[in-house]
Design a protein around this motif. Structure first.
Motif, mmCIF file in Angstrom:
data_model
loop_
_atom_site.group_PDB
_atom_site.id
_atom_site.type_symbol
_atom_site.label_atom_id
_atom_site.label_comp_id
_atom_site.label_asym_id
_atom_site.label_seq_id
_atom_site.Cartn_x
_atom_site.Cartn_y
_atom_site.Cartn_z
ATOM 1 N N GLY A 168 0.778 -1.234 0.000
ATOM 2 C CA GLY A 168 0.000 0.000 0.000
ATOM 3 C C GLY A 168 0.809 1.282 0.000
ATOM 4 O O GLY A 168 0.236 2.370 0.003
ATOM 5 N N ARG A 169 2.136 1.179 0.007
ATOM 6 C CA ARG A 169 2.962 2.399 -0.024
ATOM 7 C C ARG A 169 3.701 2.487 -1.354
ATOM 8 O O ARG A 169 4.215 1.490 -1.866
ATOM 9 N N ALA A 170 3.782 3.708 -1.878
ATOM 10 C CA ALA A 170 4.444 3.901 -3.171
ATOM 11 C C ALA A 170 5.946 3.706 -3.022
ATOM 12 O O ALA A 170 6.539 4.169 -2.035
ATOM 13 N N LEU A 171 6.576 3.061 -3.988
ATOM 14 C CA LEU A 171 8.039 2.987 -3.980
ATOM 15 C C LEU A 171 8.578 4.406 -4.131
ATOM 16 O O LEU A 171 8.028 5.224 -4.848
ATOM 17 N N GLY A 172 9.646 4.682 -3.421
ATOM 18 C CA GLY A 172 10.182 6.042 -3.373
ATOM 19 C C GLY A 172 9.697 6.806 -2.160
ATOM 20 O O GLY A 172 10.272 7.826 -1.786
ATOM 21 N N SER A 173 8.629 6.302 -1.513
ATOM 22 C CA SER A 173 8.069 7.010 -0.352
ATOM 23 C C SER A 173 8.443 6.335 0.961
ATOM 24 O O SER A 173 8.013 6.758 2.023
ATOM 25 N N ILE A 174 9.248 5.268 0.897
ATOM 26 C CA ILE A 174 9.462 4.432 2.084
ATOM 27 C C ILE A 174 10.790 4.735 2.786
ATOM 28 O O ILE A 174 10.837 4.878 4.004
ATOM 29 N N GLY A 175 11.864 4.852 2.027
ATOM 30 C CA GLY A 175 13.172 5.173 2.616
ATOM 31 C C GLY A 175 13.245 6.644 3.008
ATOM 32 O O GLY A 175 12.269 7.383 2.882
ATOM 33 N N ASP A 176 14.408 7.086 3.479
ATOM 34 C CA ASP A 176 14.582 8.517 3.773
ATOM 35 C C ASP A 176 14.476 9.322 2.487
ATOM 36 O O ASP A 176 13.945 10.436 2.472
ATOM 37 N N LEU A 177 15.019 8.741 1.410
ATOM 38 C CA LEU A 177 15.038 9.420 0.113
ATOM 39 C C LEU A 177 14.727 8.396 -0.978
ATOM 40 O O LEU A 177 15.089 7.225 -0.855
ATOM 41 N N GLY A 178 14.054 8.862 -2.026
ATOM 42 C CA GLY A 178 13.774 7.984 -3.164
ATOM 43 C C GLY A 178 14.118 8.705 -4.452
ATOM 44 O O GLY A 178 14.071 9.937 -4.511
ATOM 45 N N CYS A 179 14.498 7.931 -5.479
ATOM 46 C CA CYS A 179 14.921 8.542 -6.737
ATOM 47 C C CYS A 179 14.153 7.918 -7.899
ATOM 48 O O CYS A 179 14.122 6.695 -8.039
ATOM 49 N N TYR A 180 13.561 8.775 -8.723
ATOM 50 C CA TYR A 180 12.772 8.336 -9.884
ATOM 51 C C TYR A 180 13.497 8.694 -11.178
ATOM 52 O O TYR A 180 14.237 9.671 -11.217
#
Ligand SMILES: *Cc1c(COP(=O)(O)O)cnc(C)c1O
Length: 386
Positions: A168-180
């Motif tokens: 239910g959580r978007a990838l990139g929104s879970i760690g301290d920082l996310g990169c797309y």
């Protein structure tokens, strides 16, 4: 120029109003960064993915470089990551003087094997950089627990994971920082483009400074300081409005783009399943709790020789399939950090993998040609089942 394939591996596409928005950006009189469309893209992703702050960048590589700087790394620091990944995952941290520590991958998802992370931690470890391969999530609950237990930062290289989900959580929104990434080979594109997702609000202000040449210009625009000046080491990490305008046209059509990719992916799986059942090839798996964006469809052949032969056979039919990463721990630059390192799954799986053509405009008829070709090859050439 290289010969044009009848069925390329990837093909850039227009999904909606991209060109209209570019024309609009010009009429708005602002083509440098952080104008109307850059803001609209960032807001759309913040809302949809539940991310406190999204900053658009010229590439995912740029976003990774910003992330590495925000992790405050220096010489001697270690960052745990897979070797089975794109160069930028490692180079972003190496530029800060840190050393990558390569960990093997899981055979089902080709993501970092979370069970091996703890053993790779030393007193110099500062961060874990996970890569969500093919748009399928790493085992983030376990990885976040390990990181929190050891006081480590987590960066998600979600270049391939835009609009993919984990419990239910978007990838990139879970760690301290996310990169797309919005490179033309990814799901949602603008040629070259990326974004940094900032989930730790304490990092937002410094990220804005690093992105804007090391100045506090963003605070100046908001009226928080009366002039702007050089306050930190930064670079030019703001994308042009032209790219953002194109990207907004794609992000608006995100659902339609995903649906089409899902259709293509499921058809590959369905049609190739009998070959897997006969042990002639292996298909990807999406674990429970993961919702994929269907970034890519790969198959594993029993051996590297057969993989290479299949690539050649497809090429002879003007179908472009491709292998993927040459493991970083075996690369000229990466091997310096890992002399003599042996990662059995990474070496074995990367040598047996091909990615099948996958793009928004791939027609049913063309996809059938790919499927028939793979089937013909496996039934006639593969005699050693996996
Ligand atoms: C594509 C990709 C990148 C680089 O993205 P750019 O936008 O081209 O810089 C980094 N990491 C992974 C895993 C990728 O697939």
């Amino acid at each position: 120029m290289a010969t044009v394939d009848k069925i390329p591996f990837n093909k850039p596409f227009i999904a909606g109003r991209e060109l209209f928005y570019i024309a609009q950006a010009v009429t708005f009189g602002n083509l440098s960064g952080d104008g109307h469309f850059t803001k609209k893209c960032a807001h759309l992703m913040q809302e949809r993915f539940g991310i406190p702050k999204v900053l658009l960048t010229p590439s995912c590589t740029a976003a990774l470089e910003m992330a590495a700087q925000l992790c405050d790394l220096g010489p001697g620091d270690e960052v745990i990551m897979p070797s089975y990944t794109f160069v930028s995952t490692a180079s972003a941290f190496v530029r800060m003087g840190a050393s990558p520590v390569f960990v093997d991958i899981r055979p089902d998802t080709l993501n970092i094997d979370e069970a091996l992370i703890e053993d790779a931690i030393t007193e110099r470890t500062r961060a874990i950089c996970v890569v969500h391969y093919a748009g399928v999530a790493c085992e983030m609950d376990r990885i976040m627990a390990i990181a929190r237990g050891h006081g480590l930062r987590v960066v998600e290289d979600a270049a391939q994971g835009v609009n993919s989900w984990y419990n239910g959580r978007a990838l990139g929104s879970i760690g301290d920082l996310g990169c797309y990434s919005f490179h033309e080979t990814k799901n949602y594109i603008c040629g070259e483009g990326g974004a940094l997702c900032i989930n730790d609000p304490q990092l937002i202000q410094r990220a804005e400074i690093i992105r804007d040449k090391g100045t506090n210009r963003q605070r100046f625009f908001r009226g928080e300081v009366d002039k702007y000046t050089w306050v930190d080491v930064g670079s030019s990490y703001v994308p042009s409005e032209i790219c953002s305008a194109f990207l907004y046209g794609q992000l608006e059509e995100m659902d339609r783009i995903s649906d089409r990719r899902q259709e293509i992916y499921l058809r590959y799986l369905q049609e190739l399943l009998p070959l897997q059942q006969q042990g002639l090839l292996q298909l990807p798996e999406i674990p429970e709790g993961c919702t994929s964006n269907y970034h890519l469809c790969f198959v594993l052949l029993p051996t590297q020789t057969l993989r290479d032969e299949l690539l050649e056979y497809l090429r002879s039919l003007s179908i472009r399939a491709v292998f993927h990463y040459v493991p970083l721990h075996n690369s000229p630059c990466g091997s310096q950090f890992a002399p003599g390192l042996h990662l059995p799954q990474t070496e074995q799986l990367s040598s047996r993998l091909i990615r099948l053509p996958m793009y928004y405009e791939l027609s049913a008829a063309d996809q059938q040609l790919v499927i028939d070709a793979v089937r013909n090859f496996c039934l006639s050439r593969v005699s050693v089942p996996i």
